[in-house]
Design a protein around this motif. Structure first.
Motif, PDB file in Angstrom:
ATOM      1  N   TYR A 392      -1.424   6.998  40.469  1.00  0.00           N
ATOM      2  CA  TYR A 392      -0.639   5.765  40.319  1.00  0.00           C
ATOM      3  C   TYR A 392       0.411   5.776  41.411  1.00  0.00           C
ATOM      4  O   TYR A 392       1.053   6.799  41.649  1.00  0.00           O
ATOM      5  CB  TYR A 392       0.018   5.724  38.934  1.00  0.00           C
ATOM      6  CG  TYR A 392       0.633   4.392  38.542  1.00  0.00           C
ATOM      7  CD1 TYR A 392      -0.074   3.487  37.761  1.00  0.00           C
ATOM      8  CD2 TYR A 392       1.915   4.047  38.947  1.00  0.00           C
ATOM      9  CE1 TYR A 392       0.493   2.275  37.375  1.00  0.00           C
ATOM     10  CE2 TYR A 392       2.479   2.837  38.564  1.00  0.00           C
ATOM     11  CZ  TYR A 392       1.760   1.955  37.787  1.00  0.00           C
ATOM     12  OH  TYR A 392       2.328   0.754  37.420  1.00  0.00           O
ATOM     13  N   LYS A 393       0.602   4.668  42.092  1.00  0.00           N
ATOM     14  CA  LYS A 393       1.551   4.602  43.208  1.00  0.00           C
ATOM     15  C   LYS A 393       2.918   4.139  42.684  1.00  0.00           C
ATOM     16  O   LYS A 393       3.172   2.946  42.533  1.00  0.00           O
ATOM     17  CB  LYS A 393       1.042   3.632  44.275  1.00  0.00           C
ATOM     18  CG  LYS A 393      -0.232   4.101  44.983  1.00  0.00           C
ATOM     19  CD  LYS A 393       0.062   5.234  45.951  1.00  0.00           C
ATOM     20  CE  LYS A 393      -1.121   5.510  46.869  1.00  0.00           C
ATOM     21  NZ  LYS A 393      -2.250   6.173  46.219  1.00  0.00           N
ATOM     22  N   TYR A 394       3.806   5.096  42.425  1.00  0.00           N
ATOM     23  CA  TYR A 394       5.143   4.778  41.907  1.00  0.00           C
ATOM     24  C   TYR A 394       6.020   4.305  43.060  1.00  0.00           C
ATOM     25  O   TYR A 394       6.121   4.963  44.098  1.00  0.00           O
ATOM     26  CB  TYR A 394       5.746   5.999  41.217  1.00  0.00           C
ATOM     27  CG  TYR A 394       4.883   6.483  40.083  1.00  0.00           C
ATOM     28  CD1 TYR A 394       4.997   5.930  38.813  1.00  0.00           C
ATOM     29  CD2 TYR A 394       3.900   7.450  40.288  1.00  0.00           C
ATOM     30  CE1 TYR A 394       4.168   6.346  37.773  1.00  0.00           C
ATOM     31  CE2 TYR A 394       3.069   7.867  39.261  1.00  0.00           C
ATOM     32  CZ  TYR A 394       3.202   7.306  38.010  1.00  0.00           C
ATOM     33  OH  TYR A 394       2.372   7.709  36.997  1.00  0.00           O
ATOM     34  N   SER A 395       6.661   3.166  42.875  1.00  0.00           N
ATOM     35  CA  SER A 395       7.465   2.601  43.960  1.00  0.00           C
ATOM     36  C   SER A 395       8.950   2.547  43.633  1.00  0.00           C
ATOM     37  O   SER A 395       9.752   2.192  44.484  1.00  0.00           O
ATOM     38  CB  SER A 395       6.973   1.186  44.298  1.00  0.00           C
ATOM     39  OG  SER A 395       7.011   0.357  43.156  1.00  0.00           O
ATOM     40  N   GLU A 396       9.319   2.907  42.407  1.00  0.00           N
ATOM     41  CA  GLU A 396      10.734   2.952  42.055  1.00  0.00           C
ATOM     42  C   GLU A 396      10.971   4.077  41.048  1.00  0.00           C
ATOM     43  O   GLU A 396      10.060   4.448  40.299  1.00  0.00           O
ATOM     44  CB  GLU A 396      11.210   1.611  41.486  1.00  0.00           C
ATOM     45  CG  GLU A 396      10.471   1.157  40.247  1.00  0.00           C
ATOM     46  CD  GLU A 396      10.971  -0.188  39.731  1.00  0.00           C
ATOM     47  OE1 GLU A 396      11.924  -0.198  38.933  1.00  0.00           O
ATOM     48  OE2 GLU A 396      10.393  -1.217  40.132  1.00  0.00           O
ATOM     49  N   PRO A 397      12.174   4.650  41.042  1.00  0.00           N
ATOM     50  CA  PRO A 397      12.451   5.750  40.117  1.00  0.00           C
ATOM     51  C   PRO A 397      12.538   5.265  38.665  1.00  0.00           C
ATOM     52  O   PRO A 397      12.602   4.080  38.397  1.00  0.00           O
ATOM     53  CB  PRO A 397      13.803   6.289  40.598  1.00  0.00           C
ATOM     54  CG  PRO A 397      14.445   5.147  41.300  1.00  0.00           C
ATOM     55  CD  PRO A 397      13.335   4.335  41.890  1.00  0.00           C
ATOM     56  N   ARG A 398      12.529   6.218  37.759  1.00  0.00           N
ATOM     57  CA  ARG A 398      12.601   5.979  36.306  1.00  0.00           C
ATOM     58  C   ARG A 398      11.402   5.197  35.790  1.00  0.00           C
ATOM     59  O   ARG A 398      11.501   4.462  34.800  1.00  0.00           O
ATOM     60  CB  ARG A 398      13.917   5.295  35.914  1.00  0.00           C
ATOM     61  CG  ARG A 398      15.156   6.102  36.300  1.00  0.00           C
ATOM     62  CD  ARG A 398      16.416   5.618  35.607  1.00  0.00           C
ATOM     63  NE  ARG A 398      17.571   6.413  36.003  1.00  0.00           N
ATOM     64  CZ  ARG A 398      17.889   7.609  35.498  1.00  0.00           C
ATOM     65  NH1 ARG A 398      17.136   8.134  34.558  1.00  0.00           N
ATOM     66  NH2 ARG A 398      18.944   8.268  35.926  1.00  0.00           N
ATOM     67  N   THR A 399      10.259   5.340  36.466  1.00  0.00           N
ATOM     68  CA  THR A 399       9.041   4.677  35.993  1.00  0.00           C
ATOM     69  C   THR A 399       7.941   5.680  35.674  1.00  0.00           C
ATOM     70  O   THR A 399       6.859   5.290  35.247  1.00  0.00           O
ATOM     71  CB  THR A 399       8.519   3.664  37.027  1.00  0.00           C
ATOM     72  OG1 THR A 399       8.348   4.310  38.289  1.00  0.00           O
ATOM     73  CG2 THR A 399       9.489   2.505  37.189  1.00  0.00           C
ATOM     74  N   PHE A 400       8.200   6.983  35.894  1.00  0.00           N
ATOM     75  CA  PHE A 400       7.265   8.033  35.487  1.00  0.00           C
ATOM     76  C   PHE A 400       8.034   9.012  34.616  1.00  0.00           C
ATOM     77  O   PHE A 400       8.942   9.699  35.086  1.00  0.00           O
ATOM     78  CB  PHE A 400       6.674   8.751  36.703  1.00  0.00           C
ATOM     79  CG  PHE A 400       5.728   9.875  36.331  1.00  0.00           C
ATOM     80  CD1 PHE A 400       4.447   9.612  35.894  1.00  0.00           C
ATOM     81  CD2 PHE A 400       6.141  11.194  36.418  1.00  0.00           C
ATOM     82  CE1 PHE A 400       3.582  10.648  35.541  1.00  0.00           C
ATOM     83  CE2 PHE A 400       5.285  12.246  36.075  1.00  0.00           C
ATOM     84  CZ  PHE A 400       4.007  11.965  35.641  1.00  0.00           C
ATOM     85  N   LEU A 401       7.706   9.058  33.331  1.00  0.00           N
ATOM     86  CA  LEU A 401       8.435   9.888  32.377  1.00  0.00           C
ATOM     87  C   LEU A 401       7.471  10.928  31.807  1.00  0.00           C
ATOM     88  O   LEU A 401       6.477  10.575  31.176  1.00  0.00           O
ATOM     89  CB  LEU A 401       9.008   9.036  31.237  1.00  0.00           C
ATOM     90  CG  LEU A 401       9.671   7.702  31.603  1.00  0.00           C
ATOM     91  CD1 LEU A 401      10.230   7.038  30.345  1.00  0.00           C
ATOM     92  CD2 LEU A 401      10.757   7.880  32.641  1.00  0.00           C
ATOM     93  N   SER A 402       7.799  12.201  32.044  1.00  0.00           N
ATOM     94  CA  SER A 402       6.872  13.247  31.652  1.00  0.00           C
ATOM     95  C   SER A 402       7.642  14.536  31.405  1.00  0.00           C
ATOM     96  O   SER A 402       8.685  14.771  32.020  1.00  0.00           O
ATOM     97  CB  SER A 402       5.842  13.459  32.774  1.00  0.00           C
ATOM     98  OG  SER A 402       4.790  14.296  32.354  1.00  0.00           O
ATOM     99  N   SER A 403       7.140  15.370  30.523  1.00  0.00           N
ATOM    100  CA  SER A 403       7.773  16.652  30.255  1.00  0.00           C
ATOM    101  C   SER A 403       7.344  17.642  31.328  1.00  0.00           C
ATOM    102  O   SER A 403       6.252  18.199  31.278  1.00  0.00           O
ATOM    103  CB  SER A 403       7.373  17.162  28.860  1.00  0.00           C
ATOM    104  OG  SER A 403       7.847  18.483  28.673  1.00  0.00           O
ATOM    105  N   GLY A 404       8.222  17.869  32.311  1.00  0.00           N
ATOM    106  CA  GLY A 404       7.891  18.736  33.431  1.00  0.00           C
ATOM    107  C   GLY A 404       8.200  20.193  33.175  1.00  0.00           C
ATOM    108  O   GLY A 404       7.360  21.068  33.333  1.00  0.00           O
ATOM    109  N   GLY A 405       9.432  20.475  32.772  1.00  0.00           N
ATOM    110  CA  GLY A 405       9.875  21.847  32.628  1.00  0.00           C
ATOM    111  C   GLY A 405       9.297  22.556  31.422  1.00  0.00           C
ATOM    112  O   GLY A 405       8.801  23.679  31.519  1.00  0.00           O
ATOM    113  N   LEU A 406       9.342  21.910  30.255  1.00  0.00           N
ATOM    114  CA  LEU A 406       8.860  22.550  29.027  1.00  0.00           C
ATOM    115  C   LEU A 406       7.357  22.346  28.842  1.00  0.00           C
ATOM    116  O   LEU A 406       6.692  23.156  28.228  1.00  0.00           O
ATOM    117  CB  LEU A 406       9.617  22.019  27.809  1.00  0.00           C
ATOM    118  CG  LEU A 406       9.492  22.866  26.539  1.00  0.00           C
ATOM    119  CD1 LEU A 406      10.098  24.248  26.722  1.00  0.00           C
ATOM    120  CD2 LEU A 406      10.134  22.161  25.345  1.00  0.00           C
ATOM    121  N   GLY A 407       6.813  21.252  29.390  1.00  0.00           N
ATOM    122  CA  GLY A 407       5.386  20.976  29.224  1.00  0.00           C
ATOM    123  C   GLY A 407       5.025  20.703  27.781  1.00  0.00           C
ATOM    124  O   GLY A 407       4.162  21.358  27.192  1.00  0.00           O
TER     125      GLY A 407
END
Length: 557
Positions: A392-407
């Motif tokens: 997915y081509k994200y073009s602005e911040p705060r539009t991809f929300l995901s658990s990165g650190g804890l998974g």
């Protein structure tokens, strides 16, 4: 004026301009819920199906809006059910205030019914925690909690209040929210040294982390990439800081990053790390990471400097502020040979997948088209998460929300509900694997109860895809406890919980289903069948240098 403790809690939420809270009532927090009832026209309460869903919804609300998310729970199991959500927010630096209530003060420490030391339990996973035993300090404690949650490097703060404090009365005076005093952490010579390193570089690379989203520095990052004439890679947390369509953008770095980003960072002579923490999933083998480069690290948290990777220079401060100063001082640079080389890598190593069948990469590209790249995408954790980040081509911040650190498996649906509550103008879509979806699919009842028009896309391969991928590559195909082909019908479950649902088995069916789901403007589940052995590529084996990224063509060779 005199208010009860419960009324002070609500008054303080109004002071902080909180418009939405997520929670679940119970005995010790009843007074607070009674006070919320009287202010339901000012503060919207979303009753989730489980307290973990409330924490994830508050997290998603915070990530999507940049405001502090708020969740509520009662004592004992209600409070402990928040723990995974609090830890998720802590690992990804999400501003959240979790308000719990405990047993009456005389019953504390006596193993009373539904008593647990939640402040003690959450101490390692919060920026700060309070237990309020005196109504006279309640208002100031809540104010401090919000200030700490949003200041510096944000994070979750817990406020636990004994039930008798919520019933006691005290004089309340309204106060406007105040920010914590910020000490300037860097000196002008730090800025000068950073600029000097950039001017010396012949092959610079910019590596952007989630701090760029948090600080609101995306315009400054884009300006720096142009001034420095440098390619840019990002982490999972930094999607949308660089426009995904930019010529300078080379995609994600790390275990499932693009070959261009991984090879380029391995070849660069200056790595500029912006609001990033050099996670093991990014770095791989630390001793071999960017071994030809000097490292310039800019971050608001001094504890991150030299923690995982040695820095040749660093600036400790707010990224937006620091980059504004650097961009003012940095003359325009040109690196035509380096940029041409990176362009060659992009052309030589594009992301690729089998276009003949329905797959998650295809689904993400079609969602991108159907939403014109303007949706908020939330994800759970696993293969689908990586595909959602890659295609997915994200073009602005705060539009991809995901658990990165804890998974955190099961994060996405609650986060999607929170995001939609915070940004109702946005199409909000959760991408989840079937393994993740079954963990918290009860939150469909929350979306249905309030008719929150989120779209849940289930990437259904009937296995725990990422774990199976590892078992295939590194465990000689011993598929221990990763097969989920047990006859669960997600469409029937979704309809039973009050949502629309469509099963999708072909590309053509998905194209029709996603457009129908968007048009319906109600909660919809798309159960999408993909191959059980689809794999996420590129990939770097755990602990290997990122320069050893491989894909399907390498395996065939």
């Amino acid at each position: 004026m005199k208010l009860t403790g419960a009324e002070i809690v609500v008054a303080c939420l109004k002071e902080q301009e909180v418009d939405t809270v997520f929670g679940y009532p119970g005995g010790t927090i009843l007074n607070v819920y009674d006070a919320l009832y009287k202010h339901s026209d000012e503060i919207r309460h979303i009753l989730t199906s489980h307290e973990q869903g409330a924490a994830h919804a508050a997290d998603g609300y915070a990530r999507a809006t940049g405001k502090v998310g708020v969740c509520l729970a009662t004592s004992g199991p209600g409070a402990t059910n928040l723990v995974t959500g609090i830890a998720t927010a802590y690992m990804d630096s999400v501003p959240m205030v979790a308000i719990t209530c405990n047993v009456n003060l005389p019953l504390l420490g006596k193993d009373s019914f539904q008593e647990v030391d939640i402040a003690g339990v959450t101490m390692p996973i919060t920026k700060h925690g309070y237990i309020v035993k005196d109504v006279s300090i309640l208002a100031d404690t809540i104010r401090k909690a919000f200030a700490i949650a949003r200041s510096g490097r944000p994070g979750p703060v817990l406020v636990d209040i004994t039930k008798d404090v919520t019933a006691a009365q005290f004089e309340y005076q309204e106060k406007k929210p105040e920010a914590l005093p910020v000490k300037k952490k860097y000196e002008e010579e730090d800025i000068e040294k950073a600029v000097a390193l950039m001017k010396e570089a012949k092959k610079p690379y910019i590596y952007v982390g989630g701090g760029a989203v948090i600080s609101g520095a995306y315009q400054e990052v884009r300006k720096l990439s142009g001034l420095l004439d440098a390619p840019v890679c990002d982490t999972l947390m930094a999607k949308g800081v660089m426009d995904g369509h930019s010529d300078y953008y080379t995609g994600m770095i790390g275990m499932h990053g693009t070959k261009t980003s991984n090879f380029g960072v391995s070849e660069c002579d200056l790595l500029v790390a912006l609001g990033a923490r050099f996670s093991d999933r990014v770095v791989g083998n630390a001793s071999a990471f960017a071994k030809n480069a000097k490292v310039l690290h800019i971050d608001i948290d001094a504890a991150e400097i030299n923690k995982n990777i040695h820095s040749d220079a660093f600036v400790v401060g707010d990224l937006k502020e620091v980059l504004t100063k650097i961009n003012e001082k940095l003359p325009e640079q040109e690196h035509p040979e380096w940029i041409a080389h990176i362009k060659e890598l992009k052309e030589k190593y594009p992301l690729s997948y089998d276009h003949s069948v329905l797959s998650c990469p295809y689904i993400m590209e079609e969602i991108d088209k159907a939403t014109e790249g303007k949706a908020i995408i939330t994800t759970d954790v696993g293969q689908h998460q990586m595909w959602a980040a890659q295609y997915y081509k994200y073009s602005e911040p705060r539009t991809f929300l995901s658990s990165g650190g804890l998974g955190t498996m099961g994060y996405g649906l609650g986060a999607c509900i929170g995001a939609k509550c915070g940004r109702p103008e946005k199409i909000c879509i959760n991408i989840g694997g079937d393994g993740c979806f079954r963990m918290n699919m009860n939150e469909l009842a929350t979306a249905s109860r309030y008719q929150i028009p989120i779209i849940q896309v289930v990437i259904n391969n009937h296995v725990l895809g990422m774990v199976r991928q590892w078992q295939t590559l590194f465990y000689e195909k011993r598929y221990s406890q990763t097969v989920l082909d047990d006859g669960v019908d997600f469409c029937m479950v979704a309809k039973g919980l009050g949502c629309e649902a469509f099963r999708v088995t072909t590309k053509e069916e998905f194209d029709e289903a996603i457009r129908k789901a968007i048009e319906l403007k109600k909660p919809v589940v798309l159960d999408c069948m993909i191959g059980e052995d689809d794999k996420v590529f590129p990939m770097v084996p755990a602990g290997a240098p990122i320069s050893e990224a491989f894909d399907a063509s390498d395996m065939e060779a």
